[in-house]
Design a protein around this motif. Structure first.
Motif, PDB file in Angstrom:
ATOM      1  N   LEU A   1      34.813  45.924  25.839  1.00 51.88           N
ATOM      2  CA  LEU A   1      35.990  45.121  26.177  1.00 51.88           C
ATOM      3  C   LEU A   1      36.885  45.833  27.181  1.00 51.88           C
ATOM      4  O   LEU A   1      37.828  45.247  27.697  1.00 51.88           O
ATOM      5  N   GLN A   2      36.592  47.079  27.469  1.00 52.20           N
ATOM      6  CA  GLN A   2      37.412  47.856  28.396  1.00 52.20           C
ATOM      7  C   GLN A   2      37.256  47.338  29.822  1.00 52.20           C
ATOM      8  O   GLN A   2      36.146  47.127  30.297  1.00 52.20           O
ATOM      9  N   GLU A   3      38.369  47.108  30.516  1.00 54.16           N
ATOM     10  CA  GLU A   3      38.352  46.587  31.885  1.00 54.16           C
ATOM     11  C   GLU A   3      37.610  47.513  32.844  1.00 54.16           C
ATOM     12  O   GLU A   3      36.972  47.056  33.783  1.00 54.16           O
ATOM     13  N   ASP A   4      37.681  48.814  32.600  1.00 59.97           N
ATOM     14  CA  ASP A   4      37.036  49.770  33.505  1.00 59.97           C
ATOM     15  C   ASP A   4      35.564  49.996  33.172  1.00 59.97           C
ATOM     16  O   ASP A   4      34.895  50.781  33.827  1.00 59.97           O
ATOM     17  N   GLY A   5      35.057  49.310  32.151  1.00 59.12           N
ATOM     18  CA  GLY A   5      33.652  49.433  31.772  1.00 59.12           C
ATOM     19  C   GLY A   5      33.345  50.618  30.878  1.00 59.12           C
ATOM     20  O   GLY A   5      32.190  50.844  30.520  1.00 59.12           O
ATOM     21  N   ALA A   6      34.366  51.373  30.515  1.00 59.63           N
ATOM     22  CA  ALA A   6      34.159  52.534  29.639  1.00 59.63           C
ATOM     23  C   ALA A   6      33.668  52.058  28.276  1.00 59.63           C
ATOM     24  O   ALA A   6      34.136  51.037  27.765  1.00 59.63           O
TER      25      ALA A   6
ATOM     26  N   GLU B   1      45.428  45.983  23.358  1.00 54.42           N
ATOM     27  CA  GLU B   1      45.961  45.301  24.532  1.00 54.42           C
ATOM     28  C   GLU B   1      45.355  45.911  25.781  1.00 54.42           C
ATOM     29  O   GLU B   1      44.905  47.045  25.778  1.00 54.42           O
ATOM     30  N   GLY B   2      45.349  45.132  26.854  1.00 49.80           N
ATOM     31  CA  GLY B   2      44.817  45.625  28.117  1.00 49.80           C
ATOM     32  C   GLY B   2      43.299  45.619  28.162  1.00 49.80           C
ATOM     33  O   GLY B   2      42.703  46.471  28.800  1.00 49.80           O
ATOM     34  N   THR B   3      42.673  44.660  27.467  1.00 51.33           N
ATOM     35  CA  THR B   3      41.220  44.569  27.466  1.00 51.33           C
ATOM     36  C   THR B   3      40.788  43.227  28.059  1.00 51.33           C
ATOM     37  O   THR B   3      41.611  42.348  28.302  1.00 51.33           O
ATOM     38  N   ARG B   4      39.488  43.071  28.277  1.00 51.68           N
ATOM     39  CA  ARG B   4      38.944  41.806  28.775  1.00 51.68           C
ATOM     40  C   ARG B   4      39.290  40.641  27.853  1.00 51.68           C
ATOM     41  O   ARG B   4      39.414  39.510  28.299  1.00 51.68           O
ATOM     42  N   ALA B   5      39.455  40.907  26.587  1.00 51.54           N
ATOM     43  CA  ALA B   5      39.748  39.856  25.607  1.00 51.54           C
ATOM     44  C   ALA B   5      41.090  39.174  25.879  1.00 51.54           C
ATOM     45  O   ALA B   5      41.293  38.029  25.472  1.00 51.54           O
TER      46      ALA B   5
ATOM     47  N   LEU C   1      30.813  38.418  23.204  1.00 44.14           N
ATOM     48  CA  LEU C   1      30.731  37.133  23.862  1.00 44.14           C
ATOM     49  C   LEU C   1      32.166  36.623  23.999  1.00 44.14           C
ATOM     50  O   LEU C   1      32.875  36.511  23.006  1.00 44.14           O
ATOM     51  N   LEU C   2      32.590  36.380  25.235  1.00 43.94           N
ATOM     52  CA  LEU C   2      33.948  35.949  25.502  1.00 43.94           C
ATOM     53  C   LEU C   2      33.897  34.568  26.166  1.00 43.94           C
ATOM     54  O   LEU C   2      33.073  34.346  27.059  1.00 43.94           O
ATOM     55  N   MET C   3      34.748  33.647  25.727  1.00 39.09           N
ATOM     56  CA  MET C   3      34.747  32.285  26.268  1.00 39.09           C
ATOM     57  C   MET C   3      36.168  31.807  26.503  1.00 39.09           C
ATOM     58  O   MET C   3      37.093  32.190  25.782  1.00 39.09           O
ATOM     59  N   LYS C   4      36.296  30.946  27.520  1.00 38.51           N
ATOM     60  CA  LYS C   4      37.551  30.253  27.734  1.00 38.51           C
ATOM     61  C   LYS C   4      37.275  28.940  28.450  1.00 38.51           C
ATOM     62  O   LYS C   4      36.311  28.803  29.195  1.00 38.51           O
TER      63      LYS C   4
END
Length: 102
Positions: A18-23, A34-38, A95-98
Motif C-alpha cells: 500500500l506504500q506509495e513509493d512501492g516499499a 495514512e499516506g497510502t494508496r488506500a 485489491l483496491l477499487m473505486k
C-alpha cells in the motif's frame, strides 16, 4: 437496488504494497494508516496468493492462473504469463477499487 450498475465504470488496482513509493510493508494492515494508496480508493481487500497453475512456465505464450484468497472470497486471475510474472505463492496482494464518475 444494486450498489454498482452495469453502466458504472471503475478502477481496479492490484498491488503488493500500500506504500506509495512501492516499499514493502510488514504484511499487516491497520485502518489508521495514512499516506497510502488506500487513501484514494473506496474499497480495499487484503489477500494472499495460494496457488498458481498453468501451461509450460518457459513458454512466452503460456497461460497462467493465479488464485488469491481474500479471507474466503476467492479470485482467479487468468492471463498471459508475461502479464502475471512476479506472482508467487504466499505473496500478499491488495485489491483496491473505486467508482469513477463520468
Amino acid at each position: 437496488k444494486a450498489v454498482v450498475s452495469t453502466q458504472s465504470t471503475g478502477r481496479l488496482l492490484l498491488a503488493t504494497t500500500l506504500q506509495e513509493d512501492g516499499a514493502p510493508d510488514d504484511g499487516s494492515y491497520t485502518a489508521s494508516l495514512e499516506g497510502t494508496r488506500a487513501d484514494t480508493f473506496e474499497y480495499v481487500m487484503y489477500g494472499r496468493i495460494y496457488r498458481i497453475e498453468g501451461d509450460d512456465f518457459g513458454d512466452s505464450n503460456a497461460i497462467l492462473s493465479a488464485y488469491i484468497s481474500y479471507g474466503g472470497l476467492l479470485m482467479r486471475l487468468k492471463g498471459a504469463a508475461n502479464n502475471l510474472h512476479g506472482m508467487e505463492v504466499g505473496q500478499t496482494v491488495y485489491l483496491l477499487m473505486k467508482k469513477l464518475a463520468f
